[in-house]
Scaffold this motif. Structure first.
Motif, PDB file in Angstrom:
ATOM      1  N   GLY A 291      20.954  23.503 -17.030  1.00 18.40           N
ATOM      2  CA  GLY A 291      21.704  22.257 -17.169  1.00 18.40           C
ATOM      3  C   GLY A 291      20.821  21.039 -16.981  1.00 18.40           C
ATOM      4  N   HIS A 292      19.923  21.124 -16.014  1.00 19.93           N
ATOM      5  CA  HIS A 292      18.981  20.037 -15.751  1.00 19.93           C
ATOM      6  C   HIS A 292      18.071  19.825 -16.955  1.00 19.93           C
ATOM      7  CE1 HIS A 292      15.945  17.834 -13.303  1.00 19.93           C
ATOM      8  NE2 HIS A 292      17.046  17.406 -12.713  1.00 19.93           N
ATOM      9  N   ASP A 293      17.597  20.919 -17.550  1.00 20.31           N
ATOM     10  CA  ASP A 293      16.747  20.823 -18.746  1.00 20.31           C
ATOM     11  C   ASP A 293      17.505  20.193 -19.918  1.00 20.31           C
ATOM     12  OD1 ASP A 293      14.639  21.953 -17.373  1.00 20.31           O
ATOM     13  OD2 ASP A 293      14.953  23.967 -18.193  1.00 20.31           O
ATOM     14  N   LEU A 294      18.771  20.577 -20.082  1.00 22.30           N
ATOM     15  CA  LEU A 294      19.575  19.997 -21.157  1.00 22.30           C
ATOM     16  C   LEU A 294      19.767  18.499 -20.944  1.00 22.30           C
ATOM     17  CD1 LEU A 294      22.312  22.739 -21.630  1.00 22.30           C
ATOM     18  CD2 LEU A 294      20.636  22.014 -23.330  1.00 22.30           C
ATOM     19  N   LEU A 295      20.015  18.106 -19.699  1.00 22.84           N
ATOM     20  CA  LEU A 295      20.160  16.683 -19.399  1.00 22.84           C
ATOM     21  C   LEU A 295      18.866  15.922 -19.686  1.00 22.84           C
ATOM     22  CD1 LEU A 295      22.267  16.627 -16.118  1.00 22.84           C
ATOM     23  CD2 LEU A 295      22.932  15.781 -18.366  1.00 22.84           C
ATOM     24  N   ARG A 296      17.739  16.527 -19.348  1.00 26.56           N
ATOM     25  CA  ARG A 296      16.439  15.888 -19.612  1.00 26.56           C
ATOM     26  C   ARG A 296      16.228  15.680 -21.110  1.00 26.56           C
ATOM     27  NH1 ARG A 296      13.169  19.469 -16.807  1.00 26.56           N
ATOM     28  NH2 ARG A 296      13.746  19.008 -14.709  1.00 26.56           N
ATOM     29  N   GLN A 297      16.571  16.717 -21.908  1.00 25.70           N
ATOM     30  CA  GLN A 297      16.419  16.604 -23.365  1.00 25.70           C
ATOM     31  C   GLN A 297      17.305  15.491 -23.917  1.00 25.70           C
ATOM     32  OE1 GLN A 297      17.412  20.416 -24.962  1.00 25.70           O
ATOM     33  NE2 GLN A 297      15.428  21.329 -24.487  1.00 25.70           N
ATOM     34  N   ALA A 298      18.551  15.444 -23.451  1.00 23.21           N
ATOM     35  CA  ALA A 298      19.478  14.418 -23.929  1.00 23.21           C
ATOM     36  C   ALA A 298      19.025  13.027 -23.498  1.00 23.21           C
ATOM     37  CB  ALA A 298      20.884  14.704 -23.416  1.00 23.21           C
ATOM     38  N   ALA A 299      18.510  12.915 -22.277  1.00 24.57           N
ATOM     39  CA  ALA A 299      18.026  11.617 -21.792  1.00 24.57           C
ATOM     40  C   ALA A 299      16.825  11.156 -22.604  1.00 24.57           C
ATOM     41  CB  ALA A 299      17.675  11.708 -20.309  1.00 24.57           C
ATOM     42  N   ARG A 300      15.931  12.076 -22.936  1.00 23.52           N
ATOM     43  CA  ARG A 300      14.771  11.731 -23.760  1.00 23.52           C
ATOM     44  C   ARG A 300      15.199  11.256 -25.145  1.00 23.52           C
ATOM     45  NH1 ARG A 300      12.017  16.744 -23.595  1.00 23.52           N
ATOM     46  NH2 ARG A 300      12.077  17.075 -21.378  1.00 23.52           N
ATOM     47  N   ALA A 301      16.329  11.792 -25.629  1.00 28.28           N
ATOM     48  CA  ALA A 301      16.830  11.401 -26.944  1.00 28.28           C
ATOM     49  C   ALA A 301      17.600  10.087 -26.889  1.00 28.28           C
ATOM     50  CB  ALA A 301      17.722  12.496 -27.508  1.00 28.28           C
ATOM     51  N   GLY A 302      17.783   9.537 -25.678  1.00 29.70           N
ATOM     52  CA  GLY A 302      18.399   8.225 -25.562  1.00 29.70           C
ATOM     53  C   GLY A 302      19.842   8.218 -25.078  1.00 29.70           C
ATOM     54  N   ASP A 303      20.359   9.320 -24.574  1.00 29.57           N
ATOM     55  CA  ASP A 303      21.738   9.371 -24.104  1.00 29.57           C
ATOM     56  C   ASP A 303      21.844   8.753 -22.703  1.00 29.57           C
ATOM     57  OD1 ASP A 303      24.475  10.746 -24.763  1.00 29.57           O
ATOM     58  OD2 ASP A 303      24.075  11.193 -22.653  1.00 29.57           O
ATOM     59  N   ASP A 304      22.592   7.658 -22.591  1.00 25.57           N
ATOM     60  CA  ASP A 304      22.731   6.943 -21.314  1.00 25.57           C
ATOM     61  C   ASP A 304      23.484   7.762 -20.277  1.00 25.57           C
ATOM     62  OD1 ASP A 304      21.342   4.712 -22.156  1.00 25.57           O
ATOM     63  OD2 ASP A 304      23.153   3.740 -22.941  1.00 25.57           O
ATOM     64  N   ARG A 305      24.488   8.495 -20.711  1.00 16.78           N
ATOM     65  CA  ARG A 305      25.267   9.327 -19.789  1.00 16.78           C
ATOM     66  C   ARG A 305      24.372  10.378 -19.132  1.00 16.78           C
ATOM     67  NH1 ARG A 305      30.712  11.999 -22.105  1.00 16.78           N
ATOM     68  NH2 ARG A 305      31.980  10.676 -20.805  1.00 16.78           N
ATOM     69  N   ALA A 306      23.465  10.965 -19.916  1.00 17.69           N
ATOM     70  CA  ALA A 306      22.538  11.966 -19.380  1.00 17.69           C
ATOM     71  C   ALA A 306      21.553  11.320 -18.404  1.00 17.69           C
ATOM     72  CB  ALA A 306      21.787  12.657 -20.517  1.00 17.69           C
ATOM     73  N   ARG A 307      21.100  10.108 -18.720  1.00 16.23           N
ATOM     74  CA  ARG A 307      20.185   9.404 -17.808  1.00 16.23           C
ATOM     75  C   ARG A 307      20.834   9.139 -16.462  1.00 16.23           C
ATOM     76  NH1 ARG A 307      18.217   5.265 -22.194  1.00 16.23           N
ATOM     77  NH2 ARG A 307      16.595   6.500 -23.169  1.00 16.23           N
ATOM     78  N   ARG A 308      22.096   8.689 -16.491  1.00 11.29           N
ATOM     79  CA  ARG A 308      22.811   8.437 -15.239  1.00 11.29           C
ATOM     80  C   ARG A 308      23.008   9.720 -14.437  1.00 11.29           C
ATOM     81  NH1 ARG A 308      25.773   4.965 -18.589  1.00 11.29           N
ATOM     82  NH2 ARG A 308      27.432   6.516 -18.804  1.00 11.29           N
ATOM     83  N   ALA A 309      23.358  10.807 -15.135  1.00 15.96           N
ATOM     84  CA  ALA A 309      23.564  12.091 -14.445  1.00 15.96           C
ATOM     85  C   ALA A 309      22.251  12.584 -13.832  1.00 15.96           C
ATOM     86  CB  ALA A 309      24.117  13.133 -15.417  1.00 15.96           C
ATOM     87  N   LEU A 310      21.145  12.396 -14.536  1.00 16.41           N
ATOM     88  CA  LEU A 310      19.848  12.788 -13.987  1.00 16.41           C
ATOM     89  C   LEU A 310      19.503  11.946 -12.768  1.00 16.41           C
ATOM     90  CD1 LEU A 310      17.422  13.433 -16.970  1.00 16.41           C
ATOM     91  CD2 LEU A 310      18.041  15.011 -15.168  1.00 16.41           C
ATOM     92  N   GLY A 311      19.804  10.665 -12.812  1.00 15.98           N
ATOM     93  CA  GLY A 311      19.565   9.791 -11.663  1.00 15.98           C
ATOM     94  C   GLY A 311      20.354  10.216 -10.452  1.00 15.98           C
ATOM     95  N   GLU A 312      21.595  10.671 -10.649  1.00 12.27           N
ATOM     96  CA  GLU A 312      22.421  11.150  -9.543  1.00 12.27           C
ATOM     97  C   GLU A 312      21.874  12.448  -8.966  1.00 12.27           C
ATOM     98  OE1 GLU A 312      26.377  11.585 -11.012  1.00 12.27           O
ATOM     99  OE2 GLU A 312      26.590   9.453 -11.469  1.00 12.27           O
ATOM    100  N   ILE A 313      21.404  13.325  -9.839  1.00 12.78           N
ATOM    101  CA  ILE A 313      20.912  14.626  -9.391  1.00 12.78           C
ATOM    102  C   ILE A 313      19.561  14.484  -8.666  1.00 12.78           C
ATOM    103  CG2 ILE A 313      20.032  16.849 -10.202  1.00 12.78           C
ATOM    104  CD1 ILE A 313      22.091  16.639 -12.486  1.00 12.78           C
ATOM    105  N   GLU A 314      18.661  13.711  -9.275  1.00 11.59           N
ATOM    106  CA  GLU A 314      17.318  13.583  -8.703  1.00 11.59           C
ATOM    107  C   GLU A 314      17.257  12.568  -7.580  1.00 11.59           C
ATOM    108  OE1 GLU A 314      15.018  12.684 -12.154  1.00 11.59           O
ATOM    109  OE2 GLU A 314      14.878  14.788 -12.739  1.00 11.59           O
ATOM    110  N   GLY A 315      18.191  11.632  -7.575  1.00  8.32           N
ATOM    111  CA  GLY A 315      18.155  10.532  -6.608  1.00  8.32           C
ATOM    112  C   GLY A 315      18.674  10.929  -5.295  1.00  8.32           C
TER     113      GLY A 315
END
Length: 107
Positions: free
Chosen positions: A83-107
């Motif tokens: 799931g984390h890898d999928l979020l990273r891929q989506a964030a790299r592609a420019g998805d804001d929702r994925a970036r926010r979710a990654l920030g919550e998980i890693e932060g």
């Protein structure tokens, strides 16, 4: 006897028809966003199965939703890592929702 070949317009899908992966994605998003249905574990499992193929095919929205679902709902480390890898891929592609979710998980 001579056979004619089938012309392209007859075999191609009409422009108004939605491809199957889009339909499965829309159903999965509807299930997850539904106030009554979205909390059920069986509905989340079904939505995850519907999002799996579009996510594999590189649909960014499917990667984002499936990644969030796997990070939040799965109990084992392997699924959370996927799931984390999928979020990273989506964030790299420019998805804001994925970036926010990654920030919550890693932060």
């Amino acid at each position: 006897m001579k056979f004619r070949s089938v012309s392209n317009p007859v075999t191609s899908t009409p422009p108004g028809v939605t491809p199957p992966k889009r339909i499965s994605m829309r159903v999965a998003e509807w299930l997850l966003d539904s106030p009554r249905l979205g909390d059920s574990p069986s509905v989340k499992h079904l939505a995850g199965r519907l999002l799996k193929q579009p996510a594999r095919e590189g649909v960014v929205a499917a990667q984002s939703r499936l990644g969030q679902l796997m990070c939040r709902e799965c109990g084992n480390a392997r699924d959370r890592r996927i799931g984390h890898d999928l979020l990273r891929q989506a964030a790299r592609a420019g998805d804001d929702r994925a970036r926010r979710a990654l920030g919550e998980i890693e932060g």
